[in-house]
Design an enzyme around this catalytic site. Structure first.
Site, mmCIF file in Angstrom:
data_model
loop_
_atom_site.group_PDB
_atom_site.id
_atom_site.type_symbol
_atom_site.label_atom_id
_atom_site.label_comp_id
_atom_site.label_asym_id
_atom_site.label_seq_id
_atom_site.Cartn_x
_atom_site.Cartn_y
_atom_site.Cartn_z
ATOM 1 N N CYS A 138 0.735 -1.364 0.214
ATOM 2 C CA CYS A 138 -0.173 -0.357 0.073
ATOM 3 C C CYS A 138 1.021 1.306 0.171
ATOM 4 C CB CYS A 138 -1.199 0.236 0.874
ATOM 5 S SG CYS A 138 -2.375 0.850 0.842
ATOM 6 N N HIS A 139 0.804 2.299 0.583
ATOM 7 C CA HIS A 139 1.771 3.366 0.924
ATOM 8 C C HIS A 139 2.666 2.812 1.352
ATOM 9 C CE1 HIS A 139 -2.250 5.045 0.993
ATOM 10 N NE2 HIS A 139 -1.664 6.105 0.382
ATOM 11 N N GLU A 170 -6.318 7.208 -4.126
ATOM 12 C CA GLU A 170 -6.338 8.306 -2.969
ATOM 13 C C GLU A 170 -7.260 9.453 -4.117
ATOM 14 O OE1 GLU A 170 -5.018 8.045 -0.201
ATOM 15 O OE2 GLU A 170 -2.321 7.356 -1.799
#
Length: 237
Positions: A138-139, A170
């Site tokens: 993910c991030h 996002e």
């Protein structure tokens, strides 16, 4: 026989982020699933954050996000997951040589601390230099911004393919304007900045993960299992 050990990193950031004032932090489902998968494949698992602190992303704690075995492990105080979480270490307490896999979990909190988490980056680069695996979901790949390959002194992801949460996701979550206003980066920008090729999923919520040597990345929480399995397989390839 030396036990197989994996280290899961958490973001230390726990502060206001969303438009309703809710705090971001660690996306709990990602670490529940990765922890469980590592354990079921015979790994001892520890948690670490840059400061030793963490907090949950408040948007992803409702029952709609946590169910079944994940819910049981999260809510049972003496579960293996919660026992390991209670032992979380600061990054400067960790001996990188004790671990074969570094797994960077995320949540939007990672936007704030991962790009400058020098101690976590140091651990990851040492594990990689010792023949171990770096995985990020993910991030989590934001940790790669400034992460150096010890052997080449170049960005570790340079010339490699990675994935991670896309800008499309996002936008769908309605936080792209928050990223802009707070000057927060994206995984794709980190890839471009450090000479890597960013591979996007067809849809931001797809189970999508990729392997490039000893580097493994996944797009989102739905990719937690596949990313963890890829990390384990990469260790033995």
């Amino acid at each position: 026989m030396t036990p197989k050990r994996a280290l899961i990193s958490l973001t230390s950031y726990h502060g206001p982020f969303y438009k309703d004032g809710a705090k971001t932090g660690v996306f709990v489902v990602e670490i529940l699933r990765s922890f469980d998968t590592f354990e079921k494949h015979g790994f001892e698992v520890d948690f670490v954050s840059e400061t030793g602190g963490f907090g949950w992303d408040e948007h992803y704690l409702p029952k709609s996000f946590i169910g079944g075995e994940d819910k049981m492990n999260f809510e049972t105080k003496n579960s293996a997951f919660n026992k390991a979480l209670a032992r979380i270490k600061t990054a400067n307490e960790v001996n990188a040589s004790d671990y074969k896999i570094f797994f960077a979990s995320a949540g939007h909190g990672a936007l704030f601390d991962y790009p400058k988490a020098k101690n976590l980056q140091d651990i990851a680069s040492k594990i990689y230099a010792n023949g171990g695996v770096i995985a990020a979901i993910c991030h989590g790949p934001l940790l790669f911004d400034g992460l150096i390959d010890i052997k080449t002194t170049r960005p570790l992801i340079e010339g490699k393919a990675i994935t991670g949460f896309p800008l499309e996701g996002e936008i769908a979550l309605g936080v792209d304007d928050i990223l802009r206003s707070r000057k927060l980066t994206t995984v794709e920008r980190v890839a471009n900045k450090n000479g890597a090729k960013y591979l996007a999923p067809i849809h931001p919520w797809d189970d999508y993960s990729i392997t490039d040597g000893k580097l493994v990345t996944g797009v989102n929480a739905n990719s937690s299992y596949s990313t963890t399995i890829r990390a384990i397989n990469a260790l033995y390839s």
